[in-house]
Design a protein around this motif. Structure first.
Motif, PDB file in Angstrom:
ATOM      1  N   LEU A   5       0.831  -1.198   0.000  1.00  0.00           N
ATOM      2  CA  LEU A   5       0.000   0.000   0.000  1.00  0.00           C
ATOM      3  C   LEU A   5       0.871   1.255   0.000  1.00  0.00           C
ATOM      4  O   LEU A   5       0.595   2.219  -0.735  1.00  0.00           O
ATOM      5  CB  LEU A   5      -0.924  -0.012   1.217  1.00  0.00           C
ATOM      6  CG  LEU A   5      -1.855   1.189   1.395  1.00  0.00           C
ATOM      7  CD1 LEU A   5      -2.790   1.324   0.202  1.00  0.00           C
ATOM      8  CD2 LEU A   5      -2.642   1.054   2.696  1.00  0.00           C
ATOM      9  N   LEU A   6       1.921   1.255   0.794  1.00  0.00           N
ATOM     10  CA  LEU A   6       2.826   2.408   0.849  1.00  0.00           C
ATOM     11  C   LEU A   6       3.522   2.626  -0.487  1.00  0.00           C
ATOM     12  O   LEU A   6       3.687   3.769  -0.936  1.00  0.00           O
ATOM     13  CB  LEU A   6       3.852   2.210   1.964  1.00  0.00           C
ATOM     14  CG  LEU A   6       3.317   2.285   3.396  1.00  0.00           C
ATOM     15  CD1 LEU A   6       4.420   1.954   4.403  1.00  0.00           C
ATOM     16  CD2 LEU A   6       2.719   3.651   3.686  1.00  0.00           C
ATOM     17  N   LEU A   8       2.305   1.801  -3.382  1.00  0.00           N
ATOM     18  CA  LEU A   8       1.269   2.349  -4.261  1.00  0.00           C
ATOM     19  C   LEU A   8       1.147   3.859  -4.060  1.00  0.00           C
ATOM     20  O   LEU A   8       1.128   4.635  -5.027  1.00  0.00           O
ATOM     21  CB  LEU A   8      -0.065   1.666  -3.977  1.00  0.00           C
ATOM     22  CG  LEU A   8      -1.278   2.212  -4.731  1.00  0.00           C
ATOM     23  CD1 LEU A   8      -1.251   1.813  -6.201  1.00  0.00           C
ATOM     24  CD2 LEU A   8      -2.581   1.747  -4.090  1.00  0.00           C
ATOM     25  N   TRP A   9       1.076   4.297  -2.817  1.00  0.00           N
ATOM     26  CA  TRP A   9       0.936   5.725  -2.519  1.00  0.00           C
ATOM     27  C   TRP A   9       2.174   6.512  -2.933  1.00  0.00           C
ATOM     28  O   TRP A   9       2.056   7.639  -3.411  1.00  0.00           O
ATOM     29  CB  TRP A   9       0.639   5.927  -1.042  1.00  0.00           C
ATOM     30  CG  TRP A   9      -0.805   5.744  -0.692  1.00  0.00           C
ATOM     31  CD1 TRP A   9      -1.870   5.893  -1.527  1.00  0.00           C
ATOM     32  CD2 TRP A   9      -1.344   5.374   0.580  1.00  0.00           C
ATOM     33  NE1 TRP A   9      -3.045   5.641  -0.855  1.00  0.00           N
ATOM     34  CE2 TRP A   9      -2.756   5.329   0.433  1.00  0.00           C
ATOM     35  CE3 TRP A   9      -0.777   5.073   1.815  1.00  0.00           C
ATOM     36  CZ2 TRP A   9      -3.599   5.005   1.490  1.00  0.00           C
ATOM     37  CZ3 TRP A   9      -1.622   4.755   2.871  1.00  0.00           C
ATOM     38  CH2 TRP A   9      -3.012   4.716   2.714  1.00  0.00           C
ATOM     39  N   ALA A  12       1.711   6.965  -6.493  1.00  0.00           N
ATOM     40  CA  ALA A  12       0.487   7.669  -6.886  1.00  0.00           C
ATOM     41  C   ALA A  12       0.546   9.172  -6.626  1.00  0.00           C
ATOM     42  O   ALA A  12       0.128   9.961  -7.477  1.00  0.00           O
ATOM     43  CB  ALA A  12      -0.710   7.066  -6.158  1.00  0.00           C
ATOM     44  N   PHE A  13       1.060   9.565  -5.465  1.00  0.00           N
ATOM     45  CA  PHE A  13       1.003  10.991  -5.125  1.00  0.00           C
ATOM     46  C   PHE A  13       1.773  11.864  -6.116  1.00  0.00           C
ATOM     47  O   PHE A  13       1.218  12.855  -6.618  1.00  0.00           O
ATOM     48  CB  PHE A  13       1.473  11.217  -3.690  1.00  0.00           C
ATOM     49  CG  PHE A  13       0.373  11.074  -2.674  1.00  0.00           C
ATOM     50  CD1 PHE A  13      -0.570  12.076  -2.498  1.00  0.00           C
ATOM     51  CD2 PHE A  13       0.269   9.929  -1.899  1.00  0.00           C
ATOM     52  CE1 PHE A  13      -1.593  11.945  -1.580  1.00  0.00           C
ATOM     53  CE2 PHE A  13      -0.757   9.778  -0.970  1.00  0.00           C
ATOM     54  CZ  PHE A  13      -1.697  10.797  -0.808  1.00  0.00           C
ATOM     55  N   LYS A 150      -7.228  -1.045  -4.035  1.00  0.00           N
ATOM     56  CA  LYS A 150      -6.583  -0.033  -4.879  1.00  0.00           C
ATOM     57  C   LYS A 150      -7.540   1.105  -5.196  1.00  0.00           C
ATOM     58  O   LYS A 150      -7.130   2.279  -5.217  1.00  0.00           O
ATOM     59  CB  LYS A 150      -6.048  -0.680  -6.162  1.00  0.00           C
ATOM     60  CG  LYS A 150      -4.807  -1.535  -5.924  1.00  0.00           C
ATOM     61  CD  LYS A 150      -4.114  -1.912  -7.215  1.00  0.00           C
ATOM     62  CE  LYS A 150      -4.880  -2.907  -8.024  1.00  0.00           C
ATOM     63  NZ  LYS A 150      -4.092  -3.421  -9.181  1.00  0.00           N
ATOM     64  N   ALA A 153      -7.692   3.204  -1.997  1.00  0.00           N
ATOM     65  CA  ALA A 153      -6.439   3.924  -1.761  1.00  0.00           C
ATOM     66  C   ALA A 153      -6.263   5.072  -2.753  1.00  0.00           C
ATOM     67  O   ALA A 153      -5.834   6.176  -2.375  1.00  0.00           O
ATOM     68  CB  ALA A 153      -5.255   2.960  -1.862  1.00  0.00           C
ATOM     69  N   LEU A 154      -6.599   4.840  -4.009  1.00  0.00           N
ATOM     70  CA  LEU A 154      -6.409   5.871  -5.029  1.00  0.00           C
ATOM     71  C   LEU A 154      -7.491   6.948  -4.968  1.00  0.00           C
ATOM     72  O   LEU A 154      -7.244   8.095  -5.343  1.00  0.00           O
ATOM     73  CB  LEU A 154      -6.352   5.233  -6.416  1.00  0.00           C
ATOM     74  CG  LEU A 154      -5.127   4.343  -6.659  1.00  0.00           C
ATOM     75  CD1 LEU A 154      -5.172   3.713  -8.049  1.00  0.00           C
ATOM     76  CD2 LEU A 154      -3.828   5.124  -6.471  1.00  0.00           C
ATOM     77  N   VAL A 157      -6.129   9.396  -2.631  1.00  0.00           N
ATOM     78  CA  VAL A 157      -5.120  10.223  -3.303  1.00  0.00           C
ATOM     79  C   VAL A 157      -5.787  11.300  -4.141  1.00  0.00           C
ATOM     80  O   VAL A 157      -5.378  12.475  -4.127  1.00  0.00           O
ATOM     81  CB  VAL A 157      -4.203   9.345  -4.187  1.00  0.00           C
ATOM     82  CG1 VAL A 157      -3.231  10.221  -4.987  1.00  0.00           C
ATOM     83  CG2 VAL A 157      -3.419   8.355  -3.335  1.00  0.00           C
TER      84      VAL A 157
END
Length: 204
Positions: A5-6, A8-9, A12-13, A150, A153-154, A157
Motif C-alpha cells: 500500500l505504501l 502504491l501511494w 500515486a502521489f 486499490k 487507496a487511489l 489520493v
C-alpha cells in the motif's frame, strides 16, 4: 500488505498530483475566485477522476480503446473548455471577483458539472491512474480484494491532491485583488492551463 500500500501511494502521489489540466484548473480557479467559491468545481473534479479510476478498474478502458471516438470527442470538448477557462481567468476583472461569484455570474465556470466533465475527459488522468493501478498489487492472489483496496487507496489520493491544488491556488487569492499583481499571475495561470492541454493531448 502495508508495504504494498505504501509503495502504491509513493507512486500515486507524485504521478497523479503532478500538474495537468485538472490540477492546474483547480489552482487557477482557486487563485481567481477563492477556495469556497470553487468548492463545487473541486467536487466535480474529484467525482470525475474517481469515475476514471472506476472505468480503469472495471476494464471499460479496453472498450474505449477499441472504439475511441467517444473518448476523443470528450477530450476535444475538455480541451475547448480549458481554453475557454484560460481566457476567462486571463481576462478576469479584479477587485469584485468575490461579488461576481456570490452574485451567480461565474457559477457555470466553477460548477460541479464543469469539473466532472473536464475530469472524465482528462487524458492525463487515464494515463496516470492507469499506470499506478496496473503497476501495483496490494493483495496478491485475491483480485477482487486487490481491486477494492486499490480503488479505495487511489480515491483518497484523488481527494487529497486535488484539494491541495485548490488550496494552493486559493492561497494567492488575497494578493490578486491588486491588478498590478493579479494580472500577470492570472495570465501565467492561463498560459499554464493551455500548455497543460497540449501536453496531455500529446501524451494521451
Amino acid at each position: 500488505m502495508l508495504s504494498n500500500l505504501l509503495l502504491l501511494w509513493l507512486a500515486a502521489f507524485p504521478l497523479m498530483g503532478s500538474p495537468g489540466p485538472a490540477t492546474l484548473s483547480l489552482a487557477s480557479l482557486g487563485a481567481t475566485y477563492g477556495f469556497r467559491a470553487s468548492f463545487r468545481y473541486l467536487g466535480g473534479i474529484i467525482a470525475g477522476t474517481t469515475a476514471v479510476l472506476l472505468i480503469i478498474a472495471t476494464g471499460v478502458t479496453a472498450v474505449l480503446a477499441a472504439d475511441p471516438v467517444v473518448l476523443t470527442v470528450l477530450q476535444i470538448a475538455a480541451a475547448a473548455y480549458i481554453v475557454y477557462l484560460a481566457w476567462k481567468i486571463g481576462t478576469a476583472r479584479f477587485g469584485d471577483l468575490a461579488a461576481q461569484v456570490e452574485g451567480g455570474q461565474k457559477m457555470a465556470l466553477v460548477s460541479f458539472v464543469a469539473g466532472f466533465g473536464l475530469a472524465i475527459a482528462n487524458p492525463k488522468a487515464f494515463a496516470a491512474i492507469g499506470a499506478v493501478y496496473s503497476g501495483h498489487v496490494i493483495f496478491a492472489g485475491n483480485p477482487a480484494l486487490d481491486a477494492a483496496a486499490k480503488v479505495a487507496a487511489l480515491t483518497l489520493v484523488i481527494a487529497i491532491v486535488n484539494t491541495a491544488w485548490l488550496a494552493f491556488g486559493a492561497s494567492f487569492a488575497r494578493y490578486l485583488t491588486n491588478p498590478a499583481i493579479g494580472r500577470p499571475v492570472s495570465i501565467a495561470f492561463a498560459l499554464l492551463l493551455i500548455a497543460s492541454v497540449g501536453l496531455a493531448m500529446a501524451g494521451g
